[in-house]
Motif scaffolding. Sequence first.
Motif, PDB file in Angstrom:
ATOM      1  N   MET A   1      46.339  23.684 -11.801  1.00  0.00           N
ATOM      2  CA  MET A   1      45.906  25.065 -11.947  1.00  0.00           C
ATOM      3  C   MET A   1      46.237  25.522 -13.370  1.00  0.00           C
ATOM      4  O   MET A   1      47.327  25.269 -13.863  1.00  0.00           O
ATOM      5  N   THR A   2      45.293  26.226 -13.973  1.00  0.00           N
ATOM      6  CA  THR A   2      45.516  26.715 -15.330  1.00  0.00           C
ATOM      7  C   THR A   2      45.879  28.190 -15.304  1.00  0.00           C
ATOM      8  O   THR A   2      45.787  28.860 -14.271  1.00  0.00           O
ATOM      9  N   LEU A   3      46.237  28.688 -16.461  1.00  0.00           N
ATOM     10  CA  LEU A   3      46.622  30.092 -16.601  1.00  0.00           C
ATOM     11  C   LEU A   3      45.471  31.037 -16.264  1.00  0.00           C
ATOM     12  O   LEU A   3      45.687  32.157 -15.804  1.00  0.00           O
ATOM     13  N   THR A   4      44.256  30.575 -16.461  1.00  0.00           N
ATOM     14  CA  THR A   4      43.098  31.448 -16.220  1.00  0.00           C
ATOM     15  C   THR A   4      42.786  31.626 -14.734  1.00  0.00           C
ATOM     16  O   THR A   4      42.124  32.596 -14.363  1.00  0.00           O
TER      17      THR A   4
ATOM     18  N   ALA B   1      52.659  34.587 -11.228  1.00  0.00           N
ATOM     19  CA  ALA B   1      52.042  33.255 -11.240  1.00  0.00           C
ATOM     20  C   ALA B   1      51.596  32.894 -12.652  1.00  0.00           C
ATOM     21  O   ALA B   1      51.822  31.772 -13.120  1.00  0.00           O
ATOM     22  N   MET B   2      50.971  33.860 -13.333  1.00  0.00           N
ATOM     23  CA  MET B   2      50.538  33.604 -14.706  1.00  0.00           C
ATOM     24  C   MET B   2      51.739  33.349 -15.611  1.00  0.00           C
ATOM     25  O   MET B   2      51.703  32.452 -16.462  1.00  0.00           O
ATOM     26  N   LEU B   3      52.783  34.125 -15.430  1.00  0.00           N
ATOM     27  CA  LEU B   3      53.991  33.950 -16.236  1.00  0.00           C
ATOM     28  C   LEU B   3      54.609  32.575 -15.981  1.00  0.00           C
ATOM     29  O   LEU B   3      55.028  31.883 -16.921  1.00  0.00           O
ATOM     30  N   SER B   4      54.655  32.169 -14.727  1.00  0.00           N
ATOM     31  CA  SER B   4      55.191  30.843 -14.386  1.00  0.00           C
ATOM     32  C   SER B   4      54.361  29.739 -15.030  1.00  0.00           C
ATOM     33  O   SER B   4      54.907  28.767 -15.570  1.00  0.00           O
ATOM     34  N   LEU B   5      53.051  29.884 -14.954  1.00  0.00           N
ATOM     35  CA  LEU B   5      52.184  28.879 -15.572  1.00  0.00           C
ATOM     36  C   LEU B   5      52.346  28.866 -17.088  1.00  0.00           C
ATOM     37  O   LEU B   5      52.286  27.811 -17.719  1.00  0.00           O
ATOM     38  N   PHE B   6      52.556  30.029 -17.664  1.00  0.00           N
ATOM     39  CA  PHE B   6      52.766  30.126 -19.107  1.00  0.00           C
ATOM     40  C   PHE B   6      54.014  29.342 -19.529  1.00  0.00           C
ATOM     41  O   PHE B   6      54.051  28.720 -20.579  1.00  0.00           O
ATOM     42  N   PHE B   7      55.040  29.390 -18.683  1.00  0.00           N
ATOM     43  CA  PHE B   7      56.282  28.674 -18.971  1.00  0.00           C
ATOM     44  C   PHE B   7      56.294  27.259 -18.381  1.00  0.00           C
ATOM     45  O   PHE B   7      57.350  26.660 -18.200  1.00  0.00           O
ATOM     46  N   ASN B   8      55.112  26.744 -18.064  1.00  0.00           N
ATOM     47  CA  ASN B   8      54.943  25.368 -17.549  1.00  0.00           C
ATOM     48  C   ASN B   8      55.686  25.117 -16.246  1.00  0.00           C
ATOM     49  O   ASN B   8      56.208  24.031 -16.017  1.00  0.00           O
ATOM     50  N   LEU B   9      55.757  26.118 -15.408  1.00  0.00           N
ATOM     51  CA  LEU B   9      56.340  25.970 -14.067  1.00  0.00           C
ATOM     52  C   LEU B   9      55.186  25.974 -13.064  1.00  0.00           C
ATOM     53  O   LEU B   9      54.965  26.935 -12.319  1.00  0.00           O
TER      54      LEU B   9
ATOM     55  N   GLN C   1      54.400  24.384 -10.246  1.00  0.00           N
ATOM     56  CA  GLN C   1      54.604  24.500  -8.800  1.00  0.00           C
ATOM     57  C   GLN C   1      54.953  25.937  -8.409  1.00  0.00           C
ATOM     58  O   GLN C   1      54.409  26.466  -7.450  1.00  0.00           O
ATOM     59  N   LEU C   2      55.845  26.559  -9.161  1.00  0.00           N
ATOM     60  CA  LEU C   2      56.196  27.951  -8.894  1.00  0.00           C
ATOM     61  C   LEU C   2      54.973  28.843  -9.078  1.00  0.00           C
ATOM     62  O   LEU C   2      54.730  29.751  -8.278  1.00  0.00           O
ATOM     63  N   GLY C   3      54.194  28.574 -10.105  1.00  0.00           N
ATOM     64  CA  GLY C   3      52.973  29.339 -10.347  1.00  0.00           C
ATOM     65  C   GLY C   3      51.990  29.215  -9.193  1.00  0.00           C
ATOM     66  O   GLY C   3      51.378  30.202  -8.775  1.00  0.00           O
ATOM     67  N   SER C   4      51.850  28.017  -8.666  1.00  0.00           N
ATOM     68  CA  SER C   4      50.947  27.802  -7.533  1.00  0.00           C
ATOM     69  C   SER C   4      51.417  28.547  -6.290  1.00  0.00           C
ATOM     70  O   SER C   4      50.622  29.150  -5.566  1.00  0.00           O
TER      71      SER C   4
END
Length: 126
Positions: free
Chosen positions: A1-4, A77-85, A87-90
Motif C-alpha cells: 500500500m502506498t501513501l496515496t 495511516a498516511m503518517l505511518s506509511l510516511f515513516f515506512n511503517l 503494517q501499522l499503516g495498513s
Amino acid sequence: MTLTTPALLFPAISLLLLAYTNRFLVLAQLIRELNQRNNSGLEVVVKRQITNLRRRLHLIRSMQTAGVVSFLLCTLAMLSLFFNLAQLGSVMFGLSLLALVLSLLMSLYEVRISCRAIEIELESMQ
C-alpha cells in the motif's frame, strides 16, 4: 500500500462530514420550528416528533464521531506509511474503513428515521 491509498479517502470523508453537518443544521431548524408551534390538537404529533428528533440527534452525533474517527485513522495511516511503517499503516487504514462503514450504516438508519418523521407530519395533515 502506498501513501496515496489512504489519501484517496480524504475528499470522501470531508464531503461526508459536510453532509452530516448539513443534516444537523436542518434538524436544529426543524426543532426550533416545532418549538414555535402553538396549534391546538397537535400536542400528540409534537410529542411523537420530539422522540423521533432525539433519536436522530443522537444518531447524527454518532455518525459525526465515527466520521471524524475515520478521518483521524486515515491520517494516522498516511503518517505511518510516511515513516515506512507499512503494517501499522495498513491496520490504521483498515480501521479507518471500518469506522467509515459504521458511519454510513448509522447514516442509513437516520434516513429511515427521518422518513418516519415525514410520515408523522403527513398523518397530522389528514
